[in-house]
Design a protein around this motif. Structure first.
Motif, PDB file in Angstrom:
ATOM      1  N   THR A   1       0.691  -1.331   0.050  1.00  0.00           N
ATOM      2  CA  THR A   1      -0.064   0.014   0.017  1.00  0.00           C
ATOM      3  C   THR A   1       0.930   1.181   0.017  1.00  0.00           C
ATOM      4  O   THR A   1       1.861   1.417   0.862  1.00  0.00           O
ATOM      5  CB  THR A   1      -0.910   0.026   1.083  1.00  0.00           C
ATOM      6  OG1 THR A   1      -1.622  -1.008   1.322  1.00  0.00           O
ATOM      7  CG2 THR A   1      -1.658   1.352   1.260  1.00  0.00           C
TER       8      THR A   1
ATOM      9  N   ARG B   1       0.455   5.221   0.304  1.00  0.00           N
ATOM     10  CA  ARG B   1      -0.529   6.406   0.694  1.00  0.00           C
ATOM     11  C   ARG B   1       0.097   7.621   0.474  1.00  0.00           C
ATOM     12  O   ARG B   1       1.103   7.945   0.932  1.00  0.00           O
ATOM     13  CB  ARG B   1      -0.742   6.375   2.329  1.00  0.00           C
ATOM     14  CG  ARG B   1      -1.595   5.040   2.635  1.00  0.00           C
ATOM     15  CD  ARG B   1      -1.986   5.015   4.010  1.00  0.00           C
ATOM     16  NE  ARG B   1      -2.784   3.878   4.639  1.00  0.00           N
ATOM     17  CZ  ARG B   1      -2.208   2.652   4.990  1.00  0.00           C
ATOM     18  NH1 ARG B   1      -0.787   2.533   4.994  1.00  0.00           N
ATOM     19  NH2 ARG B   1      -2.931   1.820   5.161  1.00  0.00           N
TER      20      ARG B   1
ATOM     21  N   LEU C   1      -1.837  -1.082  -3.965  1.00  0.00           N
ATOM     22  CA  LEU C   1      -2.736  -0.161  -3.758  1.00  0.00           C
ATOM     23  C   LEU C   1      -2.464   1.038  -3.568  1.00  0.00           C
ATOM     24  O   LEU C   1      -1.521   1.416  -2.853  1.00  0.00           O
ATOM     25  CB  LEU C   1      -3.611  -0.530  -2.412  1.00  0.00           C
ATOM     26  CG  LEU C   1      -4.630   0.329  -1.859  1.00  0.00           C
ATOM     27  CD1 LEU C   1      -5.495   0.724  -2.831  1.00  0.00           C
ATOM     28  CD2 LEU C   1      -5.182  -0.166  -0.481  1.00  0.00           C
TER      29      LEU C   1
ATOM     30  N   GLU D   1      -3.167   4.829  -2.323  1.00  0.00           N
ATOM     31  CA  GLU D   1      -4.255   5.705  -1.756  1.00  0.00           C
ATOM     32  C   GLU D   1      -4.323   7.188  -1.559  1.00  0.00           C
ATOM     33  O   GLU D   1      -2.981   7.701  -1.355  1.00  0.00           O
ATOM     34  CB  GLU D   1      -4.567   5.388  -0.226  1.00  0.00           C
ATOM     35  CG  GLU D   1      -5.104   3.900  -0.113  1.00  0.00           C
ATOM     36  CD  GLU D   1      -5.147   3.354   1.214  1.00  0.00           C
ATOM     37  OE1 GLU D   1      -4.715   3.957   2.194  1.00  0.00           O
ATOM     38  OE2 GLU D   1      -5.777   2.396   1.621  1.00  0.00           O
ATOM     39  N   GLY D   2      -4.968   7.977  -2.303  1.00  0.00           N
ATOM     40  CA  GLY D   2      -4.828   9.396  -2.500  1.00  0.00           C
ATOM     41  C   GLY D   2      -4.928  10.008  -3.695  1.00  0.00           C
ATOM     42  O   GLY D   2      -4.920   9.295  -4.727  1.00  0.00           O
TER      43      GLY D   2
ATOM     44  N   GLU E   1      -4.867  -1.227  -7.592  1.00  0.00           N
ATOM     45  CA  GLU E   1      -5.920  -0.538  -7.232  1.00  0.00           C
ATOM     46  C   GLU E   1      -5.510   1.141  -7.004  1.00  0.00           C
ATOM     47  O   GLU E   1      -4.520   1.196  -6.322  1.00  0.00           O
ATOM     48  CB  GLU E   1      -6.779  -1.134  -6.226  1.00  0.00           C
ATOM     49  CG  GLU E   1      -7.816  -2.464  -6.742  1.00  0.00           C
ATOM     50  CD  GLU E   1      -8.809  -2.565  -5.638  1.00  0.00           C
ATOM     51  OE1 GLU E   1      -9.185  -1.498  -4.995  1.00  0.00           O
ATOM     52  OE2 GLU E   1      -9.120  -3.817  -5.550  1.00  0.00           O
TER      53      GLU E   1
ATOM     54  N   HIS F   1      -6.904   4.157  -5.240  1.00  0.00           N
ATOM     55  CA  HIS F   1      -8.314   5.059  -4.468  1.00  0.00           C
ATOM     56  C   HIS F   1      -8.129   6.227  -4.650  1.00  0.00           C
ATOM     57  O   HIS F   1      -7.578   6.944  -3.574  1.00  0.00           O
ATOM     58  CB  HIS F   1      -8.339   4.379  -3.369  1.00  0.00           C
ATOM     59  CG  HIS F   1      -8.841   3.014  -3.046  1.00  0.00           C
ATOM     60  ND1 HIS F   1      -9.184   2.375  -1.957  1.00  0.00           N
ATOM     61  CD2 HIS F   1      -8.965   2.125  -3.955  1.00  0.00           C
ATOM     62  CE1 HIS F   1      -9.475   0.976  -2.179  1.00  0.00           C
ATOM     63  NE2 HIS F   1      -9.436   0.861  -3.403  1.00  0.00           N
ATOM     64  N   GLY F   2      -8.567   6.866  -5.795  1.00  0.00           N
ATOM     65  CA  GLY F   2      -8.275   8.468  -5.860  1.00  0.00           C
ATOM     66  C   GLY F   2      -8.013   8.473  -7.532  1.00  0.00           C
ATOM     67  O   GLY F   2      -8.367   7.669  -8.205  1.00  0.00           O
TER      68      GLY F   2
END
Length: 272
Positions: free
Chosen positions: A5, A7, A65, A67-68, A86, A88-89
């Motif tokens: 992940t 971030r 992943l 994120e952001g 993936e 997410h943003g």
């Protein structure tokens, strides 16, 4: 294998190339090696740890992943062959460029040239995409040649330009020149299209819910595709809600063209 992940700490102020961030390659790096991994920026290089907080967990298959808000991060999933990514943003330009397998899911918007020259795998965008999605890079002759691109929002201009194979599904609208110079494959657009849809189309299938301005180089007619339509609508219904309203028993109006280039493509105006 590892699930990694990333971030986002904050926008770096320049665009960054993410083409080296492939799950199968990152899975074998230690956390310290990940932190020091250098990415190419606009005229400079930066370490992965400067841009992201990094976490990892055990997984059966390699995955990544992000994120952001990463709209400054270009080429996410470029040349992806296996594993899952993936976001997410929002993602930057050239997401999924040339990917041959695996899965890339963007839970936001994606920039220009999304899935350009894609050869396999599955790319799904929950938001909108920019121009030239599933198209060809400047100067190249072939656009998307395999795989599936699903866009839940709107697509920009030149969607599937020079597409040769594969499937493109758009729940929203598409800009000008949708399916322009298309050679083969299937494109389905539930919303409205801009000007010059199917311009220079040679082969392939373009399915529309809303009738565009039909060029005089397309001729209406054709029959004998009822079995194809029944199977095709069944596949579409499984993909996303807007296509579930299609009546598999009501054959669409069919136009053949683009006759200006001796084209044998088909433009289907679906009934709901």
């Amino acid at each position: 294998m590892n699930a990694i992940t990333l971030r986002v700490k904050g926008a770096p102020g320049f665009r960054v190339d993410a083409s080296t961030l492939l799950p199968s390659a990152l899975a074998y790096l230690s956390t310290d090696e990940l932190t020091r991994l250098e990415l190419q920026g606009a005229g400079e290089r930066c370490a992965l740890g400067e841009l992201f907080d990094i976490a990892r967990a055990d997984a059966n298959t390699p995955s990544l992943l992000v994120e952001g808000d990463a709209r400054w991060l270009d080429r996410i999933g470029a040349k992806l062959a296996e594993g899952r990514i993936e976001v997410h943003g929002d993602a930057g330009d050239h997401a999924g460029m040339g990917m041959t397998g695996g899965a890339l899911h963007v839970h936001g918007n994606a920039g220009a040239f999304t899935a350009c020259e894609m050869q396999g795998g599955r790319l799904e965008v929950r938001g909108n995409t920019g121009d030239f999605a599933a198209g060809a890079l400047a100067g190249d002759m072939d656009g998307m040649s395999g795989g599936t691109l699903v866009i839940h929002g709107n697509a920009g201009a030149r969607l599937a330009d020079r597409m040769r194979r594969g499937t493109v599904l758009v729940a929203g609208n598409a800009g000008d020149f949708a399916a322009s110079r298309m050679v083969a494959g299937s494109v389905c657009i539930a919303g409205k299209t801009g000007a010059h849809a199917a311009y220079g189309m040679r082969r392939g299938t373009l399915v529309l819910f809303h009738e565009p301005r039909i060029a005089p180089t397309f001729t209406e007619g054709g029959h004998g595709f009822d079995v194809f339509w029944a199977l095709f609508t069944r596949m579409l219904a499984r993909e996303m809600a807007p296509f579930a309203t299609l009546d598999s028993r009501a054959l669409p109006r069919r136009y053949a063209g683009d006759l200006a280039v001796d084209g044998r493509g088909e433009l289907l105006i679906a009934k709901r």
